[in-house]
Design a protein around this motif. Sequence first.
Motif, PDB file in Angstrom:
ATOM      1  N   PHE A 115       1.114  -1.347  -0.181  1.00 30.54           N
ATOM      2  CA  PHE A 115       0.372  -0.141   0.047  1.00 30.54           C
ATOM      3  C   PHE A 115       0.730   0.929   0.030  1.00 30.54           C
ATOM      4  N   THR A 116       1.720   0.839  -0.466  1.00 26.77           N
ATOM      5  CA  THR A 116       2.856   2.546  -0.946  1.00 26.77           C
ATOM      6  C   THR A 116       3.609   1.960  -2.276  1.00 26.77           C
ATOM      7  N   LEU A 117       3.356   3.218  -2.781  1.00 24.31           N
ATOM      8  CA  LEU A 117       2.883   2.725  -4.522  1.00 24.31           C
ATOM      9  C   LEU A 117       5.043   3.348  -4.583  1.00 24.31           C
ATOM     10  N   VAL A 118       5.301   2.344  -5.372  1.00 25.31           N
ATOM     11  CA  VAL A 118       6.776   1.986  -6.196  1.00 25.31           C
ATOM     12  C   VAL A 118       6.553   2.679  -6.729  1.00 25.31           C
ATOM     13  N   GLN A 125       7.870   0.712 -13.803  1.00 25.78           N
ATOM     14  CA  GLN A 125       6.989   0.254 -13.042  1.00 25.78           C
ATOM     15  C   GLN A 125       6.463   0.860 -12.053  1.00 25.78           C
ATOM     16  N   LEU A 126       4.835   0.679 -11.238  1.00 30.97           N
ATOM     17  CA  LEU A 126       4.868   1.505 -10.645  1.00 30.97           C
ATOM     18  C   LEU A 126       3.837   0.132  -9.834  1.00 30.97           C
ATOM     19  N   VAL A 127       4.600  -0.183  -8.557  1.00 32.69           N
ATOM     20  CA  VAL A 127       3.964  -1.578  -8.181  1.00 32.69           C
ATOM     21  C   VAL A 127       2.791  -1.029  -6.781  1.00 32.69           C
ATOM     22  N   GLY A 128       2.576  -1.449  -6.591  1.00 30.75           N
ATOM     23  CA  GLY A 128       1.005  -1.389  -5.543  1.00 30.75           C
ATOM     24  C   GLY A 128       0.031  -2.285  -5.671  1.00 30.75           C
ATOM     25  N   ARG A 129      -0.802  -2.596  -4.530  1.00 26.48           N
ATOM     26  CA  ARG A 129      -1.958  -3.614  -4.653  1.00 26.48           C
ATOM     27  C   ARG A 129      -2.778  -2.449  -5.500  1.00 26.48           C
ATOM     28  N   GLY A 130      -3.485  -2.146  -6.675  1.00 30.03           N
ATOM     29  CA  GLY A 130      -5.066  -1.675  -6.663  1.00 30.03           C
ATOM     30  C   GLY A 130      -4.182  -0.471  -8.340  1.00 30.03           C
ATOM     31  N   SER A 131      -2.616  -0.564  -8.729  1.00 32.33           N
ATOM     32  CA  SER A 131      -2.024   0.124  -9.249  1.00 32.33           C
ATOM     33  C   SER A 131      -2.643   0.506 -10.627  1.00 32.33           C
ATOM     34  N   SER A 132      -2.932  -1.263 -11.101  1.00 30.02           N
ATOM     35  CA  SER A 132      -3.401  -1.611 -11.834  1.00 30.02           C
ATOM     36  C   SER A 132      -5.454  -1.855 -11.989  1.00 30.02           C
ATOM     37  N   ASP A 133      -5.373  -2.554 -10.549  1.00 27.48           N
ATOM     38  CA  ASP A 133      -6.301  -3.162 -11.083  1.00 27.48           C
ATOM     39  C   ASP A 133      -7.869  -2.723  -9.223  1.00 27.48           C
ATOM     40  N   ASN A 451       2.816  -8.174  -5.587  1.00 32.58           N
ATOM     41  CA  ASN A 451       3.813  -7.012  -6.298  1.00 32.58           C
ATOM     42  C   ASN A 451       3.481  -6.517  -7.598  1.00 32.58           C
ATOM     43  N   GLU A 452       1.248  -6.053  -7.794  1.00 32.16           N
ATOM     44  CA  GLU A 452       0.840  -6.306  -8.789  1.00 32.16           C
ATOM     45  C   GLU A 452       1.512  -4.674  -9.165  1.00 32.16           C
TER      46      GLU A 452
END
Lengths: 478, 478
Positions: A115-118, A125-133, A451-452
């Motif tokens: 839950f911290t966008l990396v 890549q923008l990694v985080g839950r919900g970044s894509s979905d 790793n979404e």
Amino acid sequence: MAAPSEFLQYIDDKADAFIQRLADAVGIPSISGDAKRRGDVIKMAKWLNDQLTALGVETKFVDLGKQELDGQILDLPPAVLGKIGSDAAKKTVLIYGHFDVQPALKSDGWNTDPFTLVVNKEDGQLVGRGSSDDKGPILGWLNVLQYHHENKRPLPVNIKFCFEGMEESGSEGLDELVERESKPGGYFEGVDCVCISDNYWLNDRTPCLTYGLRGLTYFKVTVTGPGRDLHSGVFGRTVHEPMTDLIHLMGRLVDPTGKILVPGVDEMVPPADEEEKAIYKALDYSIADVQSAAGGEVALSSDKVEVLMGRMRNPSLSLHGIEGAFSEPGAKTVIPAKVSGKFSIRLVPPQTPEAVDPLVITYLKSEFAKLNSKNTLIIDNLHGGKPWVADHKHWNFEAAKKATRAVYKQEPDLTREGGSIPVTLTFAESLGVNVLLLPMGRGDDGAHSTNEKLDRSNFIEGSKLLGTYLYELAAIAK
Amino acid sequence: MAAPSEFLQYIDDKADAFIQRLADAVGIPSISGDAKRRGDVIKMAKWLNDQLTALGVETKFVDLGKQELDGQILDLPPAVLGKIGSDAAKKTVLIYGHFDVQPALKSDGWNTDPFTLVVNKEDGQLVGRGSSDDKGPILGWLNVLQYHHENKRPLPVNIKFCFEGMEESGSEGLDELVERESKPGGYFEGVDCVCISDNYWLNDRTPCLTYGLRGLTYFKVTVTGPGRDLHSGVFGRTVHEPMTDLIHLMGRLVDPTGKILVPGVDEMVPPADEEEKAIYKALDYSIADVQSAAGGEVALSSDKVEVLMGRMRNPSLSLHGIEGAFSEPGAKTVIPAKVSGKFSIRLVPPQTPEAVDPLVITYLKSEFAKLNSKNTLIIDNLHGGKPWVADHKHWNFEAAKKATRAVYKQEPDLTREGGSIPVTLTFAESLGVNVLLLPMGRGDDGAHSTNEKLDRSNFIEGSKLLGTYLYELAAIAK
Ligand SMILES: [Zn+2]
Ligand SMILES: [Zn+2]
Ligand SMILES: [Zn+2]
Ligand SMILES: [Zn+2]
């Protein structure tokens, strides 16, 4: 009518700010399936509502009632509806997205806090839950709105928004909302077409438009007889063992090539003609892609068209597992008293649960009768949903094709998805208009996995795509 | 030579004190499978040792080494060896028992605390973990010793004792001990026969002697191919699904009538002749008993002899479950990447794991090849043990028959058990003498289940039976 070049430039110029906004959204752990996170889903609804109103959208929350979860009675997160523009001369597009996310724990195998966008500078890549979905795509629409709002440019179409916070948990309450608001006088009155950005490219290189989804019918087949679990030493070869019966039944459902053995199910689907096969042949996807995605060299065929049709336009039957049998590591000599096999069939037109379920039930009963077992068979249908296929030559799709060519300089893949997005069918049936699935992310985004990610280029070019689509939509002849 | 009538009277007179001693033993939660209870298993070893020495038995603890359990390195509970009497003119009997118990929690469904012996005055049941398995029988031997010790009567035979505290957890360390001490100069030198009281009557009314146990070979068959669990929407009808392959394989192992489909396995066992069938016909057991024990009307046949032979003298193949598949309640649309089917075959003479395993492995490989799957098959044998059958006309059995007639006024059932008690075979093979299984408890005692009980009459009459057996043993011609 292409999008204004200043729009495209604006999206590029604001990229870092847009990514920061995505980080803000990802920072709210809006997990709809976790009772402890319900407050965060509601917080996310408010955050989104604030963003929309700040960008000139007239919004409202819709109370969807309550649900029971983990033994608690919880308020469902509200749906967020919005509208901007009411020019009768313009088309009206309904945009759907969901602001809830799948569960995620660092301990699941994430390299960083989910839950911290990396922002990974090297690979973009923008990694985080919900970044894509599905926060990335929702924020794509916000990016489009922001250009028009800040620059006081009118939108080329009227837009209605329908955002929900329960998509990852069965979209509770949404069907009723959509059906109600689609009626004359409802919030969605006057909608000409629908656009949903909540799926993925087939691969990691070619944009796509999606015009079909498979339906589903899910069965639980229980065999029971003994009153309790038995010891195989004492009862082996003494009683009818439920596992033996169930395994025989499950083995008669599908053969190792994927052919469905329930009479009439495969036969219900007409074969593809040459025009349809050409679509699959044209897709930028290879057997190597299938196997890379599956993580093993296990494709059912070396013929790409056959494999892709197996996924997209043919039904499939998968055996998921058995409830009630010994499933732990180690060696236990139990004869389980009651075992339930789980399997589901992915459906394609003209199949429906209503047409397929009786065939399955009749077949299971007749095969069970052949076993001459004294055990009892119980068949439960756990859930089902119809398949959906849209006209991919409709002006809604044509606008999206033009937008894709303009932004990506590529011809989009025309895909059908093997899975389901049930709300798609609800919109299509309630509104009676064309629904387009216009994905932002890539096939390897890992939507429900660890790793979404969303690629920075998909977020930025995807925002341009969504905006350009609105301009093409405005221009195209109905 | 019947037992002295004062012995029988003594057992009756001391019944309440004997039950109190059983309560003391049950009160020590000597669960060998629970690392937290290891201290209690050792406490139980000491308690038993104290009892034996107080009754004139010369004892010793044998250190069995260490084990890893729940991530800890633990001392194995010691074996307790004992001997009483060394008259060269008398026969020497080796008596085995185990002082550890199965786990039990009140919350498992016990009506009362499992480690507090409850004496039910109405139905005469002594309820508590270990009451029947195997503390009751061990205490039966103590009761016999007590009569002789208090009354200064010489025992009719020499006795050696072998008590262990790991039986419910694989008898770790015991095989090595038995093999070592069975050699010339070992502790068990000079043993003429063995008696084990650690199984049950066939029913709740007729005493039995047991002369056979089935062996076992346990397999884990793994099918794998995809690199990770897959979504059935995306991959259904695209890849070779491990579950489909595994279910087809498992369905080819045994048919719903219990017939083993692995070629050569059933065929290895000669059919029963009329003399052998007569034994099964004579057993006090009906189809109704089988179905009552199973808790359902699911017997494979209405022919009692066939059903009992299926349990006792024929091999059986049971499918226990699948590891790695979806096994929870609910509906999950997963294609599991790696699934392992568990099954085992109960073996009867002349079958051995060495003879049967290659047939199973060859068959699984050849059936898997027929599936034409790109998945990979892995076959593991988890464990195995040979079957055991003793000569039920041996003088050791004849003595037990006479004792049963004397105490119970009944002809004992002559049974074979469908399960395994591996130490039986170890004694038989290491010592090369006849082994008798002489149960104390009834078939409905619920040895490994909730509310385990021993009937008061089985404890008291059973103590008389054990003592009487020693006198008959002394008298019978070798
Ligand atoms: Zn989604
Ligand atoms: Zn999702
Ligand atoms: Zn036991
Ligand atoms: Zn036991």
